[in-house]
Design a protein around this motif. Structure first.
Motif, PDB file in Angstrom:
ATOM      1  N   THR A 179     -12.485   2.033  -0.713  1.00  0.00           N
ATOM      2  CA  THR A 179     -11.787   1.829   0.561  1.00  0.00           C
ATOM      3  C   THR A 179     -11.307   3.183   1.088  1.00  0.00           C
ATOM      4  OG1 THR A 179     -10.169   0.480   1.755  1.00  0.00           O
ATOM      5  CG2 THR A 179      -9.466   1.314  -0.391  1.00  0.00           C
ATOM      6  N   ASP A 180     -10.468   3.144   2.114  1.00  0.00           N
ATOM      7  CA  ASP A 180     -10.032   4.365   2.798  1.00  0.00           C
ATOM      8  C   ASP A 180      -9.365   5.351   1.833  1.00  0.00           C
ATOM      9  OD1 ASP A 180     -10.746   2.602   4.779  1.00  0.00           O
ATOM     10  OD2 ASP A 180      -8.676   2.149   5.347  1.00  0.00           O
ATOM     11  N   ARG A 208      -4.887 -10.351  10.333  1.00  0.00           N
ATOM     12  CA  ARG A 208      -4.551  -9.439  11.428  1.00  0.00           C
ATOM     13  C   ARG A 208      -4.974  -9.962  12.806  1.00  0.00           C
ATOM     14  NH1 ARG A 208      -6.055  -3.929   8.154  1.00  0.00           N
ATOM     15  NH2 ARG A 208      -8.046  -5.035   8.046  1.00  0.00           N
ATOM     16  N   ALA A 210      -1.554  -1.006  10.456  1.00  0.00           N
ATOM     17  CA  ALA A 210      -1.741  -1.416   9.058  1.00  0.00           C
ATOM     18  C   ALA A 210      -3.134  -1.048   8.556  1.00  0.00           C
ATOM     19  CB  ALA A 210      -1.514  -2.930   8.942  1.00  0.00           C
ATOM     20  N   THR A 211      -3.399   0.241   8.459  1.00  0.00           N
ATOM     21  CA  THR A 211      -4.706   0.741   8.002  1.00  0.00           C
ATOM     22  C   THR A 211      -5.850  -0.081   8.614  1.00  0.00           C
ATOM     23  OG1 THR A 211      -4.677  -0.581   5.916  1.00  0.00           O
ATOM     24  CG2 THR A 211      -3.788   1.668   5.821  1.00  0.00           C
ATOM     25  N   SER A 262      -4.771  -7.942   5.505  1.00  0.00           N
ATOM     26  CA  SER A 262      -6.048  -7.780   6.210  1.00  0.00           C
ATOM     27  C   SER A 262      -6.617  -9.106   6.713  1.00  0.00           C
ATOM     28  CB  SER A 262      -7.062  -7.110   5.284  1.00  0.00           C
ATOM     29  OG  SER A 262      -6.602  -5.838   4.880  1.00  0.00           O
ATOM     30  N   SER A 306     -10.883  -7.502   5.032  1.00  0.00           N
ATOM     31  CA  SER A 306     -11.044  -6.047   5.059  1.00  0.00           C
ATOM     32  C   SER A 306     -12.515  -5.703   5.219  1.00  0.00           C
ATOM     33  CB  SER A 306     -10.497  -5.448   3.768  1.00  0.00           C
ATOM     34  OG  SER A 306     -10.600  -4.045   3.814  1.00  0.00           O
ATOM     35  N   ASN A 307     -12.770  -4.534   5.757  1.00  0.00           N
ATOM     36  CA  ASN A 307     -14.148  -4.162   6.053  1.00  0.00           C
ATOM     37  C   ASN A 307     -14.796  -3.326   4.943  1.00  0.00           C
ATOM     38  OD1 ASN A 307     -16.113  -4.443   8.072  1.00  0.00           O
ATOM     39  ND2 ASN A 307     -15.834  -2.300   8.687  1.00  0.00           N
ATOM     40  N   SER A 308     -13.975  -2.818   4.017  1.00  0.00           N
ATOM     41  CA  SER A 308     -14.465  -1.791   3.091  1.00  0.00           C
ATOM     42  C   SER A 308     -15.624  -2.270   2.222  1.00  0.00           C
ATOM     43  CB  SER A 308     -13.315  -1.320   2.206  1.00  0.00           C
ATOM     44  OG  SER A 308     -12.253  -0.831   2.987  1.00  0.00           O
ATOM     45  N   TYR A 368      -8.245   4.528  12.419  1.00  0.00           N
ATOM     46  CA  TYR A 368      -7.077   3.650  12.355  1.00  0.00           C
ATOM     47  C   TYR A 368      -6.521   3.390  13.755  1.00  0.00           C
ATOM     48  CZ  TYR A 368      -6.583   3.902   7.238  1.00  0.00           C
ATOM     49  OH  TYR A 368      -6.758   3.780   5.888  1.00  0.00           O
ATOM     50  N   SER A 417      -8.858  -0.470  10.760  1.00  0.00           N
ATOM     51  CA  SER A 417      -9.966   0.292  11.353  1.00  0.00           C
ATOM     52  C   SER A 417     -10.476  -0.375  12.620  1.00  0.00           C
ATOM     53  CB  SER A 417     -11.127   0.391  10.360  1.00  0.00           C
ATOM     54  OG  SER A 417     -10.739   1.094   9.211  1.00  0.00           O
ATOM     55  N   GLN A 431       0.857  -1.191   0.000  1.00  0.00           N
ATOM     56  CA  GLN A 431       0.000   0.000   0.000  1.00  0.00           C
ATOM     57  C   GLN A 431       0.897   1.247   0.000  1.00  0.00           C
ATOM     58  OE1 GLN A 431      -3.659  -2.112   2.502  1.00  0.00           O
ATOM     59  NE2 GLN A 431      -2.927  -0.117   3.160  1.00  0.00           N
ATOM     60  N   ILE A 474      -5.613   5.102   1.505  1.00  0.00           N
ATOM     61  CA  ILE A 474      -5.147   3.990   0.666  1.00  0.00           C
ATOM     62  C   ILE A 474      -5.270   4.382  -0.812  1.00  0.00           C
ATOM     63  CG2 ILE A 474      -5.567   1.586  -0.039  1.00  0.00           C
ATOM     64  CD1 ILE A 474      -6.518   0.995   2.791  1.00  0.00           C
TER      65      ILE A 474
HETATM   66  N1  GLU Z   1      -9.409   0.213   6.995  1.00  0.00           N
HETATM   67  C1  GLU Z   1     -10.146  -0.844   6.392  1.00  0.00           C
HETATM   68  C2  GLU Z   1     -10.137  -2.085   7.266  1.00  0.00           C
HETATM   69  O1  GLU Z   1      -9.463  -2.143   8.252  1.00  0.00           O
HETATM   70  C3  GLU Z   1      -9.631  -1.169   5.007  1.00  0.00           C
HETATM   71  C4  GLU Z   1      -8.165  -1.326   4.863  1.00  0.00           C
HETATM   72  C5  GLU Z   1      -7.590  -2.641   5.308  1.00  0.00           C
HETATM   73  O2  GLU Z   1      -8.245  -3.684   5.246  1.00  0.00           O
HETATM   74  O3  GLU Z   1      -6.434  -2.629   5.709  1.00  0.00           O
HETATM   75  O4  GLU Z   1     -10.855  -3.009   6.967  1.00  0.00           O
END
Ligand code: GLU
Length: 285
Positions: free
Chosen positions: A205-206, A101, A115-116, A98, A166-168, A231, A118, A57, A209
């Motif tokens: 997404t964010d 994690r 790591a981005t 993602s 990922s949540n996006s 974050y 959320s 990223q 990113i």
């Molecule tokens: N911030 C969002 C998340 O945590 C999207 C980026 C990611 O997956 O790292 O799901």
């Protein structure tokens, strides 16, 4: 005058604890380190840290050709580690996508994740989050010639990237109830390749990113943000002592101007409106 003195004593005592760990570790008594009062695993007082970051990223977490990592998240993590008494040369970086994690924190593969990541109610059940250290907002990137997508609702029937873990994409389909078609991908780097190859219509997404990718990839950010992405710094569930220390480090990072400097360093050219005041913390739990 009093506040700076209190802080320097605290910083010194954290460093002192790290030093004590170094000595104990040399004496083969390492088990005393990294354990909180009631034998709870904590990142407080650790001699070294393994930190999970992203690897593909741009401007956030990138693994370079020579194997080092760089980006805003890497710099934030380096700053936090230093405040916890762990210098750069005692950090091990680990690519943490993602999808892995929560598991990586639970099984100890990493001590901390920047790591981005959320903060969400669901993740809070299995992860202790410090921060947020920044609040991003979800936006959407489409092919340069696509004028039809102006809002998240316009993603109905369109192929969007669904990065595992990922949540996006869930924000679009489950929260915004927009019947987009999710297309699985392992990372956001892969999403960008898929968009360029025409396998996708959009990557939602964010904004941080998307801004990071915008420089090197074709695409257009529609500029219709629709969420707050807080974050967080992910820690093993229950590490409240470590969480409080990380929160103090984040506060210092904003107070001493480092956060503003790092945001300008990595996103100064992006056109994003950057927030340089300390975010409202979630509270450690
Ligand atoms: N911030 C969002 C998340 O945590 C999207 C980026 C990611 O997956 O790292 O799901």
């Amino acid at each position: 005058m009093r506040a700076p003195r209190t802080r320097s004593i605290r910083v010194r005592s954290i460093r002192g604890a790290a030093l004590a760990c170094t000595v104990l570790s040399a004496a083969g008594l390492l088990s005393a380190c990294g354990l909180g009062g009631a034998d709870k695993p904590t990142i407080a007082h650790k001699h070294s840290l393994t930190i999970g970051v992203k690897a593909d990223q741009p401007s956030l977490g990138v693994k370079t050709k020579n194997g080092t990592y760089e980006g805003f998240d890497v710099d934030v993590a380096t700053y936090i580690a230093a405040r916890l008494g762990v210098p750069k040369d005692r950090i091990t970086w680990r690519t943490t996508n993602s999808s892995v994690r929560e598991k990586a924190l639970a099984d100890g593969t990493v001590d901390m994740i920047v790591a981005t990541y959320s903060i969400t109610a669901k993740r809070k059940r299995t992860v202790t989050f410090a921060g947020p250290y920044y609040v991003a907002h979800q936006d959407t990137l489409v092919a340069p010639g696509d004028a039809a997508v102006r809002d998240v609702r316009d993603l109905k029937g369109r192929k969007i990237c669904a990065v595992t873990g990922s949540n996006s994409w869930r924000r679009v389909i489950e929260e915004r109830k927009t019947a987009a078609v999710p297309v699985q991908a392992p990372t956001y780097g892969a999403c960008m390749d898929d968009l360029a190859a025409g396998r996708l219509d959009a990557v939602s997404t964010d904004d941080l990113i998307l801004a990071g990718f915008a420089a090197g990839h074709p695409g257009k950010i529609i500029n219709a943000p629709f969420t707050d992405e807080k974050y967080g710094v992910g820690l093993k569930k229950g590490d409240l002592e470590g969480c409080e220390q990380v929160n103090r480090a984040i506060t210092a990072m904003y107070q001493d101007g480092t956060a503003a400097r790092l945001l300008r360093k990595w996103f100064g050219e992006s056109g994003l409106k950057l927030t340089t005041s300390v975010p409202q913390f979630e509270g450690c739990s």
